[in-house]
Design an enzyme around this catalytic site. Structure first.
Site, PDB file in Angstrom:
ATOM      1  N   ARG A 239      -8.172  -7.361  -8.775  1.00 20.27           N
ATOM      2  CA  ARG A 239      -8.984  -8.559  -8.994  1.00 20.27           C
ATOM      3  C   ARG A 239     -10.362  -8.173  -9.522  1.00 20.27           C
ATOM      4  O   ARG A 239     -10.737  -7.007  -9.520  1.00 20.27           O
ATOM      5  CB  ARG A 239      -9.182  -9.271  -7.657  1.00 20.27           C
ATOM      6  CG  ARG A 239      -9.916  -8.378  -6.656  1.00 20.27           C
ATOM      7  CD  ARG A 239     -10.379  -9.071  -5.406  1.00 20.27           C
ATOM      8  NE  ARG A 239     -11.215  -8.203  -4.606  1.00 20.27           N
ATOM      9  CZ  ARG A 239     -10.790  -7.290  -3.740  1.00 20.27           C
ATOM     10  NH1 ARG A 239      -9.487  -7.118  -3.545  1.00 20.27           N
ATOM     11  NH2 ARG A 239     -11.639  -6.542  -3.078  1.00 20.27           N
TER      12      ARG A 239
ATOM     13  N   HIS B 116     -15.844  -2.948   7.559  1.00 19.37           N
ATOM     14  CA  HIS B 116     -15.123  -3.088   6.294  1.00 19.37           C
ATOM     15  C   HIS B 116     -15.650  -4.198   5.411  1.00 19.37           C
ATOM     16  O   HIS B 116     -15.015  -4.572   4.428  1.00 19.37           O
ATOM     17  CB  HIS B 116     -13.610  -3.203   6.525  1.00 19.37           C
ATOM     18  CG  HIS B 116     -13.086  -2.027   7.271  1.00 19.37           C
ATOM     19  ND1 HIS B 116     -13.118  -0.758   6.743  1.00 19.37           N
ATOM     20  CD2 HIS B 116     -12.591  -1.909   8.514  1.00 19.37           C
ATOM     21  CE1 HIS B 116     -12.639   0.094   7.630  1.00 19.37           C
ATOM     22  NE2 HIS B 116     -12.324  -0.575   8.723  1.00 19.37           N
TER      23      HIS B 116
ATOM     24  N   LYS C 275       0.815  -1.222   0.000  1.00 17.79           N
ATOM     25  CA  LYS C 275       0.000   0.000   0.000  1.00 17.79           C
ATOM     26  C   LYS C 275       0.847   1.271   0.000  1.00 17.79           C
ATOM     27  O   LYS C 275       0.406   2.305  -0.514  1.00 17.79           O
ATOM     28  CB  LYS C 275      -0.968  -0.013   1.175  1.00 17.79           C
ATOM     29  CG  LYS C 275      -1.890  -1.244   1.206  1.00 17.79           C
ATOM     30  CD  LYS C 275      -2.688  -1.428  -0.075  1.00 17.79           C
ATOM     31  CE  LYS C 275      -3.224  -2.841  -0.218  1.00 17.79           C
ATOM     32  NZ  LYS C 275      -3.873  -3.092  -1.522  1.00 17.79           N
TER      33      LYS C 275
ATOM     34  N   GLU D  33      -1.892   8.130   7.706  1.00 22.22           N
ATOM     35  CA  GLU D  33      -2.619   9.059   6.835  1.00 22.22           C
ATOM     36  C   GLU D  33      -3.490   9.935   7.712  1.00 22.22           C
ATOM     37  O   GLU D  33      -3.950   9.494   8.764  1.00 22.22           O
ATOM     38  CB  GLU D  33      -3.552   8.287   5.883  1.00 22.22           C
ATOM     39  CG  GLU D  33      -2.883   7.739   4.659  1.00 22.22           C
ATOM     40  CD  GLU D  33      -3.873   7.044   3.735  1.00 22.22           C
ATOM     41  OE1 GLU D  33      -5.087   7.072   4.003  1.00 22.22           O
ATOM     42  OE2 GLU D  33      -3.418   6.468   2.743  1.00 22.22           O
TER      43      GLU D  33
HETATM   44  C1  MV4 Z   1      -9.386   5.807   5.217  1.00 21.41           C
HETATM   45  C2  MV4 Z   1     -10.546   6.409   5.719  1.00 21.41           C
HETATM   46  C3  MV4 Z   1     -10.457   7.701   6.195  1.00 21.41           C
HETATM   47  N1  MV4 Z   1      -9.261   8.335   6.182  1.00 21.41           N
HETATM   48  N2  MV4 Z   1      -8.234   6.486   5.227  1.00 21.41           N
HETATM   49  C4  MV4 Z   1     -11.189   1.442   4.637  1.00 21.41           C
HETATM   50  C5  MV4 Z   1     -10.745   0.289   3.801  1.00 21.41           C
HETATM   51  C6  MV4 Z   1      -9.481   0.697   3.133  1.00 21.41           C
HETATM   52  N3  MV4 Z   1      -9.568   0.445   1.729  1.00 21.41           N
HETATM   53  C7  MV4 Z   1      -9.302   2.148   3.443  1.00 21.41           C
HETATM   54  N4  MV4 Z   1     -10.405   2.541   4.266  1.00 21.41           N
HETATM   55  C8  MV4 Z   1     -10.514   3.813   4.732  1.00 21.41           C
HETATM   56  N5  MV4 Z   1      -9.374   4.549   4.742  1.00 21.41           N
HETATM   57  C9  MV4 Z   1      -8.200   7.736   5.696  1.00 21.41           C
HETATM   58  N6  MV4 Z   1      -7.039   8.387   5.695  1.00 21.41           N
HETATM   59  C10 MV4 Z   1     -11.730   5.686   5.681  1.00 21.41           C
HETATM   60  C11 MV4 Z   1     -11.716   4.374   5.207  1.00 21.41           C
HETATM   61  C12 MV4 Z   1     -12.974   3.705   5.168  1.00 21.41           C
HETATM   62  C13 MV4 Z   1     -13.691   3.423   6.339  1.00 21.41           C
HETATM   63  C14 MV4 Z   1     -13.234   3.746   7.609  1.00 21.41           C
HETATM   64  C15 MV4 Z   1     -13.978   3.449   8.746  1.00 21.41           C
HETATM   65  C16 MV4 Z   1     -15.221   2.813   8.611  1.00 21.41           C
HETATM   66  C17 MV4 Z   1     -15.680   2.479   7.373  1.00 21.41           C
HETATM   67  C18 MV4 Z   1     -14.925   2.772   6.231  1.00 21.41           C
HETATM   68  C19 MV4 Z   1     -15.431   2.433   4.984  1.00 21.41           C
HETATM   69  C20 MV4 Z   1     -14.719   2.719   3.861  1.00 21.41           C
HETATM   70  C21 MV4 Z   1     -13.485   3.360   3.954  1.00 21.41           C
END
Ligand code: MV4
Length: 497
Positions: free
Chosen positions: A291, A234, A116, A199
């Site tokens: 994918r 998630h 990542k 982040e």
């Molecule tokens: C984040 C974020 C907020 N700020 N990064 C979740 C899965 C992964 N692909 C990255 N994700 C996130 N990254 C920053 N800097 C919010 C998410 C996020 C999320 C976070 C808490 C609860 C539900 C979520 C759903 C989608 C993405």
């Protein structure tokens, strides 16, 4: 085109890939564990090979056994589906070394996007906006200093992670050392790699992703976005395309951005670029999934593109059959993931024999299922047993069709999350398209066990029609039961943001 494809997966996605092969005149080879002797993918494939005991580590994750079956069966390609080995660069390499074609991107692209921190760097170099954060893996002391510079709240993420695994939200400096320790431990356990990065936390964002296709001749296209903000821990529960939040201008900018990354890393085959979109429509790269995704059908329904067939064509060296100008979004699609989980008991996985099954059908309804009456649901695999996808000319029609389909669904013997979905589709904020990634957490009534009533379809239709006409978020005040005279629709003051 290939002569024979080994499908290195199980359940609904194995069935989906077999169907695509059948339409292309390609023979199919299924693999199955002890728990899947009677599974649907085994029945639908032309041949099936036993690969071991139920635990995935002893069957579906055994690269040696899969390659052996591929060679013995005379397959010339391997489709990994999603999950299991789909994003495993070692598997993609092993397939190629055995003289077979991996239906997916190159091992190099899988490895690059799987790291990542490296993916973030590639994105940044390609001019893709990323969330402010740390540029590489740092020591704890360096991370503490970096956190002060970024400002709180911040998010700790695993470099080898993705999909939310190993993530921690930290609201103040005092919490950081223990969060780093916990995240490193979790990452080490899950990925064998304890590197983490930081982040800035983006709050109230939406999770919106762009589907891309790229051939091996330098052509790449975007198939629009999917809105994936309805998640619990998630795990996505419902997706739609297009996103109610995305306008033509934002779609075009996000698509061009996703394609810039695709070109920068020489990406081929199907892929998804995930973004976080904030309230002001700023978007930030999160990660790239290398994918076929669970939610690919909503994109298929609104574009008319069969993504799995396109994957097979691309992997066999053909050129894309579409240019960007050929891609027009038509109508709306919504997908409900049906899981064997009890929504009223903390989504506890439910096991047992399916004693009765009647899946929905009818206009605009597509069911992708891996089960049948008499099938035994075990604890070995993902609880998702099927997906119901509804298409409509408008978002309202798609929603009403999905609602109708879930009402038709009959399944006995196991508990499912269908009642949860039915409540979700009656939620006025959901109906209005007003939701972000915090929606489920902030809407506890979706999990209430008390008696419930369903909205009248006409009340939903009226809400949506008004919404569409005025471009405003509308809230249905009442309109339950079968008495249309009870409707009252109130316009929300603020425009849909
Ligand atoms: C984040 C974020 C907020 N700020 N990064 C979740 C899965 C992964 N692909 C990255 N994700 C996130 N990254 C920053 N800097 C919010 C998410 C996020 C999320 C976070 C808490 C609860 C539900 C979520 C759903 C989608 C993405």
């Amino acid at each position: 085109m290939f002569r024979k494809v080994l499908v290195a997966n199980r359940g609904e996605i194995a069935v989906r890939v077999i169907r695509a092969c059948q339409e292309l005149g390609v023979q199919t080879v299924a693999v199955y564990s002890e728990a899947d002797r009677r599974a649907l993918h085994v029945r639908y494939a032309d041949e099936a090979y036993f690969i071991g005991p139920p635990p995935p580590g002893e069957s579906y994750l055994r690269i040696d056994k899969l390659i052996d079956v591929a060679i013995r069966s005379g397959a010339d390609a391997v489709h990994p589906g999603y999950g299991f080995l789909a994003e495993n660069a070692t598997f993609a390499r092993a397939v190629a070394e055995a003289g077979l074609t991996f239906v997916g991107p190159s091992p190099e692209a899988i490895a690059l996007m799987g790291d990542k921190v490296a993916a973030r760097k590639s994105a940044q170099e390609a001019g893709v906006p990323v969330v402010p954060g740390t540029p590489r893996s740092l020591s704890d002391d360096e991370l503490l200093a970096a956190a002060e510079r970024l400002g709180f709240p911040i998010m700790v993420k695993a470099a080898a992670g993705g999909g939310g695994k190993g993530m921690r939200i930290v609201t103040n400096p005092a919490e950081l050392p223990s969060a780093l320790q916990a995240a490193r431990r979790e990452a080490k356990g899950a990925f064998g790699d304890d590197r983490v990065y930081l982040e800035k936390l983006i709050e109230g964002g939406r999770h919106i992703e762009i589907q891309v296709l790229a051939d091996e001749h330098g052509n790449a296209i975007a198939l629009g976005e999917r809105e994936c903000s309805i998640q619990r821990r998630h795990q996505k529960l419902l997706e739609e395309a297009p996103s109610p939040f995305v306008d033509d201008d934002l779609r075009q900018r996000m698509s061009e951005t996703a394609l810039a990354l695709v070109r920068a890393v020489n990406y081929t085959n199907a892929g998804t670029v995930e973004f976080l979109v904030d309230r002001d429509k700023n978007f930030y790269f999160l990660e790239m999934n290398t994918r076929l995704q669970v939610e690919h059908p909503v994109t298929e329904m609104v574009t008319g593109v069969d993504i799995v067939k396109e994957q097979l064509r691309i992997a066999s060296g053909r050129r894309l059959r579409y240019t960007q100008e050929n891609i027009r979004l038509k109508g709306w699609a919504m997908e409900a993931r049906i899981t064997a989980e009890d929504p009223y008991n903390n989504f506890l996985p439910s096991t047992g024999k399916i004693t009765l099954l009647q899946e929905p059908t009818g206009p605009g309804v597509r069911v992708e299922s891996g089960v049948f009456e008499g099938f035994e649901i075990s604890l070995y695999y993902d609880p998702m047993i099927a997906k119901v996808i509804a298409w409509g000319e408008t978002r309202g029609e798609a929603l009403l069709r999905l609602r109708r389909a879930l009402q038709e669904y009959r399944i006995l013997g196991i508990k499912t999350n269908i009642p949860f979905h039915r409540r979700l589709l009656d939620n006025t904020n959901f109906i209005g398209g007003v939701y972000d990634t915090g929606f489920l957490e902030n809407t506890p009534e979706l999990l209430a066990t008390s008696a419930r009533h369903h909205l009248h379809p006409a009340a939903i239709a009226a809400t949506l029609l008004m919404h569409q006409r005025r471009q405003k978020a509308l809230v249905l005040v009442s309109g339950t039961g079968d008495r249309p005279s009870l409707w009252k629709i109130a316009a929300r003051r603020e425009a849909l943001r």
